[in-house]
Design an enzyme around this catalytic site. Structure first.
Site, short mmCIF file in Angstrom:
data_model
loop_
_atom_site.label_atom_id
_atom_site.label_comp_id
_atom_site.label_asym_id
_atom_site.label_seq_id
_atom_site.Cartn_x
_atom_site.Cartn_y
_atom_site.Cartn_z
N SER A 43 -1.35 15.52 37.65
CA SER A 43 -0.89 15.27 36.38
C SER A 43 -1.32 16.75 35.54
CB SER A 43 -1.28 14.36 35.61
OG SER A 43 -2.27 14.25 35.19
N LYS B 67 -2.78 8.71 27.67
CA LYS B 67 -2.71 9.97 27.38
C LYS B 67 -2.33 10.56 25.80
CE LYS B 67 -2.45 11.35 32.28
NZ LYS B 67 -1.41 11.85 33.16
#
Length: 768
Positions: free
Chosen positions: A674, A717
């Site tokens: 990611s 996140k």
């Protein structure tokens, strides 16, 4: 001179090369035995001349010839007496007996004899064994093990001593045999004793036969019953009865066992009744039977699925978590409509401190089920789940059966805490053992190695908790319905503190009668500058610390009220542990990009830093990176090299320069795809010397052709980035649906941009 603890025996003459139980009940004898057990487990024993004396006159009250023995095992009996198993080794001559601090000691000399295997002795041995076999047959005391042992003994002296110990004759006769030191002479005396006992036994048989012929059937039954009762009474008086066996039979009668279990227990009890009570096998078997009887056979908690009550309990004890509560209530609704639903397995996944364990407790309370917690953190032995095989002393059932036993019902709610922390080694894979536990198709016949029989777990409600689903094997994860608990926002933490944590800390500190004031600004400062976490565990700890100091303050200064503000907070908690992170709107920088990471403790920002160094166009990586992350960096580097003109990169730079990327907090391992967009942006920044805006953070996987692919953990996140002060986020376009899960109070304070290809990112993050 040799010295050892000394015990006088009553109605018992011990011979070398024999193992025998003795019963110790006198106060001095118990103290002496304790002393022997503390040293080398050895002691001296000799018979009392008068068995009726409670405290014999020592040393004249015992015989001069005794034995030296080793204590094998000691067990406490219900009447405070001790049952001791000893191994007799040699004859000893007792020189003196005296008492020191309540412990009786004996000075002794070991008597040894040299055996010469003469034809006469061999003949005596064979004759003695033959007579003993005849004696055993007449008295119905046939013991094949002893006969085999006698025939295998090489030393003739051992044969004589073993027979002398095992015949039932007067004590004075046995003392005479013990004190006869010459082996040949002892053999002749033994033959004489055996001949006399055989003659008496033959006469008893004749008398019994004549009496039996004259007694009718009813008189015979009465006679046998009275004889059995008398024998039981006598055994009870002398401590010879097996009270433990009687207790087990009584428990079996009172316990309502399933038919197959009852049959197995009856078979095991038959085996146990034939074993010596001191044998290791008997101890293992007795423990097994007791464990089976302690399980809650046929016992179920009365379950009442009340959705209103469940909703009330969940709302009362947990703030927020709307989606989680909805899913739990959905399960309970199905359970109410279908009571025969096979065992439900939920998995509450989320960072520490977000309320996974307390949620499970609330579900148990709402259902009216018993709650049991099993900690799986660090479990690496398969036997901890399936139990140990019943082959040795100390074997035990696994954690699942122990939990059922502890709950006292067959339908408890069992919390499998930290199921992601299990590991495997040479002792097996506990995660594989959990497959059977959590599979509704298999757990009806769960096999615990210790029980050695199928056990029904289908009525159990299993709830597992995990911090990181990635460490759970896929087959095990597939058997559970995952419910994800995300990190708390500042707003949620503030409400949790006001609604739960402050009240709880105030009660624990005994300050309920005092007026304690804490403003919302103060709580927010604790959240931002003293804790950095996804949950509220550290927040609870810091608030508890404040109230402990307040308790001391009100007592020392005799105050009735205390106000904790942002100005005096440091007097309670000290200097802030973290600097405020609401300062990410700094100046744009070259080669510094805010990435976004998802860890087991929630979301966080992850800096990616890059510089140019002398070299030949290579990419260097530091920061404890995993293979996937290294590949992401190489993909990003290759993508930019293949698009030099597009991004106005001077190709000559690769002739003299290397790109060095570093991921701070180097001691922490990092992996995952990611960070692709952040790595690409960092490399492009150092190659073109363009500055990157510091109020932006990004996540997304990059392909070698520049596509931005979806990643996981978007909600975590985003909350982590918001906590760090980020105001602009770049997410993959494919994650647009995941953005809907972001809490409203967070979405109001950030701007989210979606990128389909890397060009979408490049247009946003660079200054000018």
């Amino acid at each position: 001179m040799n010295r050892l603890p000394f015990l006088p025996t009553r109605d018992l003459v011990l011979f070398p090369s024999n193992v025998s139980p003795i019963y110790v009940g006198r106060e001095k004898s118990i103290k002496t035995l304790d002393e022997a057990l503390k040293t080398n487990n050895r002691l001296i024993l000799s018979s009392q001349k008068n068995s009726l004396e409670e405290n014999p006159n020592l040393p004249n009250g015992v015989y001069k010839i005794g034995v030296i023995a080793t204590v094998i095992q000691s067990i406490s009996l219900p009447n405070n007496n001790l049952k001791v198993l000893i191994d007799v080794e040699n004859r000893v001559l007792i020189d003196d007996i005296y008492e020191v601090d309540g412990v009786i000691y004996s000075e002794y000399r070991v008597i040894t004899s040299e055996e010469q295997r003469t034809p006469e002795l061999v003949a005596l041995k064979k004759r003695a064994i033959s007579l003993y076999e005849r004696y055993c047959t007449l008295t119905n005391q046939i013991n094949a093990d002893i006969i085999i042992k006698l025939k295998n003994y090489k030393k003739i002296e051992k044969v004589f001593d073993c027979i002398a110990f095992n015949i039932n004759t007067d004590e004075i006769v046995k003392i005479n045999l013990l004190e006869t030191l010459d082996i040949s002479e002892r053999g002749f005396k033994l033959l004489e004793v055996l001949s006399n006992e055989i003659e008496i036994a033959e006469l008893e048989q004749k008398v019994d036969q004549k009496v039996k012929d004259k007694i009718n059937e009813s008189q015979k039954n009465y006679f046998i019953k009275e004889k059995i009762n008398t024998l039981k009474e006598e055994l009870g008086k002398n401590g010879g009865g097996d009270e433990e066996l009687d207790d087990l039979y009584e428990k079996i009668k009172k316990t309502k066992l399933p038919k197959d279990v009852k049959q197995k227990i009856d078979n095991e009890m038959k085996k146990l009744s034939k074993m010596m009570s001191f044998s290791a096998e008997a101890t293992v078997l007795r423990s097994y039977i007791e464990t089976i009887l302690e399980l809650p056979w046929g016992k179920y908690s009365k379950e009442k699925v009340d959705l209103k009550k469940a909703h009330t309990v969940l709302e009362k004890e947990h703030y927020g978590l709307k989606e989680v509560k909805e899913k739990i209530l959905d399960y309970l609704a199905v359970k109410k409509l279908n009571p025969n639903l096979k065992g439900t397995i939920l998995c509450l996944a989320g960072p520490p401190g977000v309320g996974k364990t307390s949620l499970a407790k609330s579900v148990a309370e709402a259902l009216g089920r018993k709650f049991v917690r099993i900690s799986l953190g660090g479990v690496r032995d398969e036997a901890e789940i399936r139990g140990h095989r019943r082959t040795y002393i100390g074997s035990m059932p696994g954690k699942i059966i122990k939990a059922i036993k502890s709950a006292g019902s067959l339908n408890p709610l069992i919390l499998l805490d930290e199921i992601d922390k299990m590991s495997s080694d040479f002792k097996g894979d506990p995660a594989s053992a959990m497959l059977e536990v959590l599979d509704p198709e298999q757990n009806k016949h769960f096999e615990d190695h210790y029980l050695d029989m199928p056990f029904d777990l289908s009525k159990v409600f299993f709830i597992a908790t995990a911090n990181d689903l990635r460490t759970i094997p896929a087959p095990l994860r597939d058997r559970m319905d995952i419910i994800t608990l995300s990190s708390y926002t500042e707003f949620e933490k503030l409400h949790i503190a006001n609604k739960y944590l402050i009240k709880e800390a105030k009660k624990e500190a005994g300050l309920e009668k005092y007026k304690i004031t804490i403003s919302d600004k103060t709580i927010l400062k604790i959240i931002n500058e003293y804790t950095r976490e996804a949950g509220v565990r550290n927040l609870k700890r810091e608030i508890s610390t404040i109230f402990k100091k307040v308790a001391r303050n009100v007592l020392e200064n005799e105050k009735e009220s205390v106000t904790i503000s942002t100005k005096n907070l440091e007097t309670y908690l000290g200097i802030p542990k973290f600097r405020p992170e609401k300062t990410k709107k700094g100046k744009a920088k070259i080669g510094v990009v805010n990435g976004m990471a998802w860890t087991s403790v929630g979301g966080m920002t992850l800096d990616v830093q890059g510089v140019l160094i002398p070299g030949k166009g290579n990419l260097q990586l530091t920061g404890t990176l995993g293979n996937v992350m290294k590949e992401s960096a190489m993909v990003a580097f290759t993508y930019l090299k293949s698009n030099l003109e597009k991004y106005k990169i001077d190709s000559k730079i690769f002739e003299t320069k290397d790109v060095h990327l570093h991921f701070p907090d180097g001691a922490t391992p990092k992996d995952g795809p990611s960070a692709g967009t952040a790595i690409t942006t960092t490399i492009l920044s150092v190659l073109t010397q363009k500055k990157v805006k510091q109020d932006f953070a990004m996540t997304g996987e990059i392909t070698i052709t520049g596509d931005v692919l979806a990643v996981g953990g978007i909600k975590e996140k985003v909350i982590g980035a918001h906590r760090s002060g980020i105001t602009n986020l770049i997410l993959p376009k494919e994650n647009k649906a995941d953005a809907a899960e972001i809490p409203e109070e967070v979405r109001e304070k950030i701007t989210i941009h979606f990128a389909e290809i890397y060009d979408d990112v490049e247009k946003l993050v660079f200054e000018n």
